[in-house]
Design an enzyme around this catalytic site. Structure first.
Site, PDB file in Angstrom:
ATOM      1  N   ARG A 134       0.772  -1.138   0.092  1.00  0.00           N
ATOM      2  CA  ARG A 134      -0.020   0.010   0.001  1.00  0.00           C
ATOM      3  C   ARG A 134       0.869   1.404   0.083  1.00  0.00           C
ATOM      4  O   ARG A 134       2.085   1.096  -0.043  1.00  0.00           O
ATOM      5  CB  ARG A 134      -0.847  -0.113   1.312  1.00  0.00           C
ATOM      6  CG  ARG A 134      -0.152  -0.202   2.521  1.00  0.00           C
ATOM      7  CD  ARG A 134      -1.403  -0.317   3.661  1.00  0.00           C
ATOM      8  NE  ARG A 134      -0.666  -0.823   4.743  1.00  0.00           N
ATOM      9  CZ  ARG A 134      -1.204  -0.764   6.122  1.00  0.00           C
ATOM     10  NH1 ARG A 134      -2.522  -0.644   6.171  1.00  0.00           N
ATOM     11  NH2 ARG A 134      -0.540  -1.217   7.232  1.00  0.00           N
ATOM     12  N   GLU A 173      -2.715   6.997   7.686  1.00  0.00           N
ATOM     13  CA  GLU A 173      -1.514   6.900   8.088  1.00  0.00           C
ATOM     14  C   GLU A 173      -0.442   7.696   6.980  1.00  0.00           C
ATOM     15  O   GLU A 173       0.322   6.832   6.376  1.00  0.00           O
ATOM     16  CB  GLU A 173      -0.853   5.950   8.558  1.00  0.00           C
ATOM     17  CG  GLU A 173      -1.678   5.297  10.067  1.00  0.00           C
ATOM     18  CD  GLU A 173      -1.026   4.117  10.529  1.00  0.00           C
ATOM     19  OE1 GLU A 173      -0.166   3.588   9.983  1.00  0.00           O
ATOM     20  OE2 GLU A 173      -1.320   3.849  11.788  1.00  0.00           O
ATOM     21  N   GLU A 323      -7.113   4.058  15.884  1.00  0.00           N
ATOM     22  CA  GLU A 323      -6.826   2.550  15.842  1.00  0.00           C
ATOM     23  C   GLU A 323      -6.018   2.296  17.094  1.00  0.00           C
ATOM     24  O   GLU A 323      -5.377   2.961  17.716  1.00  0.00           O
ATOM     25  CB  GLU A 323      -5.739   2.053  14.760  1.00  0.00           C
ATOM     26  CG  GLU A 323      -6.330   2.223  13.327  1.00  0.00           C
ATOM     27  CD  GLU A 323      -5.209   1.905  12.433  1.00  0.00           C
ATOM     28  OE1 GLU A 323      -4.324   1.578  12.548  1.00  0.00           O
ATOM     29  OE2 GLU A 323      -5.645   2.225  11.032  1.00  0.00           O
ATOM     30  N   TRP A 331       3.617  -6.346  14.320  1.00  0.00           N
ATOM     31  CA  TRP A 331       4.953  -5.656  13.451  1.00  0.00           C
ATOM     32  C   TRP A 331       5.753  -5.331  14.479  1.00  0.00           C
ATOM     33  O   TRP A 331       6.918  -4.615  14.084  1.00  0.00           O
ATOM     34  CB  TRP A 331       4.328  -4.539  12.593  1.00  0.00           C
ATOM     35  CG  TRP A 331       3.573  -3.660  13.088  1.00  0.00           C
ATOM     36  CD1 TRP A 331       2.158  -3.673  13.431  1.00  0.00           C
ATOM     37  CD2 TRP A 331       3.869  -2.472  14.125  1.00  0.00           C
ATOM     38  NE1 TRP A 331       1.612  -2.606  13.963  1.00  0.00           N
ATOM     39  CE2 TRP A 331       2.272  -1.950  14.498  1.00  0.00           C
ATOM     40  CE3 TRP A 331       4.906  -1.835  14.853  1.00  0.00           C
ATOM     41  CZ2 TRP A 331       2.362  -0.938  15.522  1.00  0.00           C
ATOM     42  CZ3 TRP A 331       4.894  -0.840  15.444  1.00  0.00           C
ATOM     43  CH2 TRP A 331       3.432  -0.261  16.091  1.00  0.00           C
ATOM     44  N   GLU A 371      -1.485  -9.137   7.111  1.00  0.00           N
ATOM     45  CA  GLU A 371      -1.625  -8.980   8.506  1.00  0.00           C
ATOM     46  C   GLU A 371      -2.293 -10.104   9.315  1.00  0.00           C
ATOM     47  O   GLU A 371      -3.215 -10.005  10.435  1.00  0.00           O
ATOM     48  CB  GLU A 371      -2.151  -7.612   8.903  1.00  0.00           C
ATOM     49  CG  GLU A 371      -1.106  -6.591   8.353  1.00  0.00           C
ATOM     50  CD  GLU A 371      -1.789  -5.266   8.635  1.00  0.00           C
ATOM     51  OE1 GLU A 371      -1.378  -4.066   9.054  1.00  0.00           O
ATOM     52  OE2 GLU A 371      -3.158  -4.914   7.767  1.00  0.00           O
ATOM     53  N   TYR A 373      -1.414 -12.502  11.568  1.00  0.00           N
ATOM     54  CA  TYR A 373      -1.102 -12.672  13.063  1.00  0.00           C
ATOM     55  C   TYR A 373      -1.573 -11.611  13.894  1.00  0.00           C
ATOM     56  O   TYR A 373      -1.221 -11.451  14.901  1.00  0.00           O
ATOM     57  CB  TYR A 373       0.282 -12.848  13.194  1.00  0.00           C
ATOM     58  CG  TYR A 373       0.880 -14.235  12.660  1.00  0.00           C
ATOM     59  CD1 TYR A 373       1.031 -14.451  11.310  1.00  0.00           C
ATOM     60  CD2 TYR A 373       1.159 -15.022  13.707  1.00  0.00           C
ATOM     61  CE1 TYR A 373       1.436 -15.569  11.197  1.00  0.00           C
ATOM     62  CE2 TYR A 373       1.624 -16.550  13.353  1.00  0.00           C
ATOM     63  CZ  TYR A 373       1.728 -16.760  11.776  1.00  0.00           C
ATOM     64  OH  TYR A 373       2.326 -17.758  11.786  1.00  0.00           O
TER      65      TYR A 373
END
Ligand code: GAL
Length: 683
Positions: A134, A173, A323, A331, A371, A373
């Site tokens: 992204r 972000e 968030e 991460w 993502e 995990y």
């Protein structure tokens, strides 16, 4: 109803997509919201009802949708498909869940980048980003920005009056810059506008140094870091900030052209993002929002409190946490989960600092998303994860507290200045490996927070009226306008405390000729003779301040005879016997200069000295290790949010007349990770 029975009833009843019928009823503005990111585009519509029912059951009342769904909303150039989004928003409304819509510009569809490869982001090393990750777009690309404005406008035309949509998040972000040809052209014109002539730039940048002299603006390299001219590096950051501010501002304009003013416009920023100036980027936004993650799963409550206060300062009003992790991230070097109770503890900490909403990222992991995990609220089977009940408990408490806290905010008599430009200036020439601007902010904030005081974090150009104490831990760059504002603050009766390296540079990142603190040296009646990075502790002692200097030590020299020397260095070849901290009374005000980085004992002693000058603003609770208490007040009343961040119960001495409204307080004891909302008498 037991969860299994509830779920099987739902799964049986789950209607296939229900078409939107009419406008949902508007919800009353809530004082507090809680919910999650939800990606309906990743799931069969038959599943939506089950997810939303699970959210409603947990009393979640907000979802953020859409911020990565561009390929779904605009499957081909100019062909829009919003029918699914209509149905998702309507379905949420049926479950009393309001929606924040994200503009999807952090994830362009492949048809766009294939047709216009020049919109792709170019890294500083010349490599070009591609599809599948992204943020692969260039923030300066006129083509890209045209597409971004169009999708934002199309969304706003459709949902700008939808009573179930409460606000907008622009992009996701933002921050990664590009170094493509279009950016370089913009850079040259930005410089031309700033300096007017190349001669002016050469003069202000001192380009005689190393034969840097430029003939045209388009010769000036686009560089993000040194070794380069300090003015160039600072201007690079200012330029990038202005491009991001325009990028965000353009989408805000596109949205507002169609949106009801009741809908807020924001963007979600990240912790201590060093890529741009937050104050500038928030120029055109209604509220600030940030993504509050604790990557290693072990919260430093003071550092987190500081960041909340920083974000509240972007607009000087309450903010959202867009968030937060439902347990863990994916991460960090070790993705440890928060302990039981800490998700709730952190949600209430946000409230304490002026947050009005928290959204967990994310509801459920996409089966093949990158993502897999990451922590989620429900598992791959769609059933609640262990954290679900804690989030539901928090949501129930928010529901009770919301009507009381609506319209309230924290209130501070102490301001701490954060200068993004000074951070960039120091980052470029740290002079000591260990000089860390963010750690410096934290070191200064920590003992003030531990004393129970509330602090506003503000930019250097803020209006300081009403603050009894203004602390500037790292004001390396001080321009004339800032110097004048700070001078009149002191002359007006305030106490200004400057940290090391303050007032060394001017607006061009050039050295002031007065030595530190530059244009404030006359007011201080002292200046820095020299500065010394140090690799071992040096004791600093005075009548009331004693501690150990580390990393950095400046020798101060009084130039006026009414300067008080508060502490001197005890040893060190250049330091022994020389002043480390000086202070001067100016009318009813005071200016103090602290010339070293201190250990925690020294910083505590400096804090005691500073707080002695703050007549009002005594803490609401006697300070106790790991216990935080912040007051929010407004026309509706005064409330105290008390949080025990420690692993052991805390015995509290409550203020007179305090009454528990929500939370764990039992006979004055707050359990480990416990929270309580108290109402306070209004006087
Ligand atoms: C954020 C991002 C989200 C998700 C999250 C995972 O930085 O905005 O989309 O990737 O991290 O922690």
């Amino acid at each position: 109803m037991r969860l299994k029975v509830f779920l099987s009833a739902l799964l049986l009843a789950a209607a296939p997509a229900v078409a939107a019928t009419g406008e949902p009823a508007p919800f009353k503005a809530a004082g507090l919201s809680i919910g999650s990111s939800w990606y309906p585009e990743q799931w069969p519509e038959a599943r939506w009802e089950v997810d939303l029912a699970l959210m409603e059951r947990a009393q979640l009342n907000v979802v953020r949708i859409g911020e990565f769904a561009w390929a779904r909303m605009e499957p081909a150039d100019g062909q829009f498909d919003f029918a699914w989004l209509d149905r998702a928003i309507a379905a949420a409304a049926r479950h009393k869940i309001r929606v924040v819509l994200g503009t999807p510009t952090a994830g362009p569809p492949i048809w766009l980048t294939e047709a216009h490869p020049d919109v792709l982001r170019v890294n500083e090393d010349g490599s070009v980003e591609g599809h599948g990750e992204r943020r692969q777009f260039s923030f300066a690309s006129a083509t890209y920005r045209g597409y971004a404005r169009r999708i934002a406008a199309e969304m706003a035309r459709r949902y700008g009056r939808n009573p179930n949509v409460v606000g907008w998040q622009i992009d996701n972000e933002i921050g990664v810059p590009s170094f493509d040809g279009e950016v370089r052209t913009l850079w040259a014109s930005w410089l031309a506008k700033r300096y007017g002539s190349i001669d002016a730039l050469n003069r202000r940048w001192t380009t005689e140094y190393w034969s840097q002299r430029y003939q045209r603006f388009d010769q000036i390299p686009l560089k993000s870091k040194g070794p380069q001219n300090p003015a160039l590096i600072l201007d690079y950051h200012r330029f990038v900030s202005s491009v991001w501010a325009d990028y965000v501002g353009e989408q805000a304009v596109a949205i507002r052209a169609h949106a009801d003013p009741r809908q807020f416009v924001t963007t979600n920023s990240t912790a201590w993002n060093n890529n741009f100036d937050q104050y500038l980027v928030h120029r055109d936004l209604d509220i600030a929002a940030w993504d509050d993650y604790v990557p290693g799963g072990r919260p430093d409550w003071v550092a987190n409190a500081l960041h909340h206060d920083l974000v509240r300062g972007y607009k000087r009003r309450n903010f959202w946490v867009m968030e937060a992790q439902p347990g863990r991230v994916d991460w960090a070097p070790v993705n440890r989960s928060l302990d039981p109770g800490q998700v709730r503890e952190l949600a209430w900490q946000m409230v304490a600092h002026g947050g009005d909403a928290i959204l967990y990222w994310q509801w459920r992991s996409a089966l093949n998303g990158q993502e897999q995990y990451h922590g989620t609220v429900v598992g791959p089977d769609g059933m609640p994860m262990p954290i679900y009940d804690e989030i539901a408990k928090t949501a129930a408490e928010f529901a009770s507290a919301a009507p009381l806290l609506a319209g309230t905010s924290p209130y501070a008599r102490i301001a701490m200045l954060y200068s993004q430009e000074s951070r960039w200036a120091v980052d470029q020439e740290k002079h000591s490996r260990d000089y860390d601007p963010v750690a410096t902010m934290q070191d200064w904030y920590r003992p003030v927070a531990a004393s129970g005081r509330t602090i506003d974090i503000l930019p250097g150009n803020a209006d300081l009226a009403g603050y009894a104490l203004v602390v500037a831990p790292l004001l390396n760059i001080v321009d004339n306008a800032t110097a004048e504002r700070l001078t009149s603050y002191v002359r007006g009766g305030g106490h200004l405390v400057l940290g090391p390296r303050s007032g060394m540079k001017d607006d061009d990142n050039a050295l002031w000729t007065q030595r530190q603190p530059g244009p404030l040296a006359a007011l201080l009646g002292a200046r820095v003779e020299n500065y010394y990075p140090i690799d071992a502790g040096v004791i600093v002692a005075g009548a009331s301040i004693t501690g150990s200097a580390k990393t950095w030590a400046e020798v101060l020299k009084p130039t006026a005879n009414d300067v008080e020397i508060l502490a001197t260095y005890s040893d060190g070849p250049w330091l022994a016997g020389k002043p480390a901290i000086v202070s001067r009374r100016v009318g009813k005000g005071r200016i103090t200069y602290v010339g070293a980085i201190f250990d925690s004992a020294g910083q505590r002693a400096i804090t005691d000295f500073m707080l002695a000058s703050v007549r009002a603003g005594a803490p609401p609770l006697p300070p106790a290790d790991g216990v935080e208490a912040v007051e929010r007040k407004g026309p509706g009343g005064r409330y105290l949010i008390v949080i025990n961040h420690a692993g052991e119960p805390a015995q509290l001495q409550l203020p007179a007349g305090a009454r528990r409204v929500v939370g764990d307080l039992d006979a004055g004891t707050l359990p480990a990770h416990g929270v309580a909302l108290l109402s306070l008498p209004v006087h």
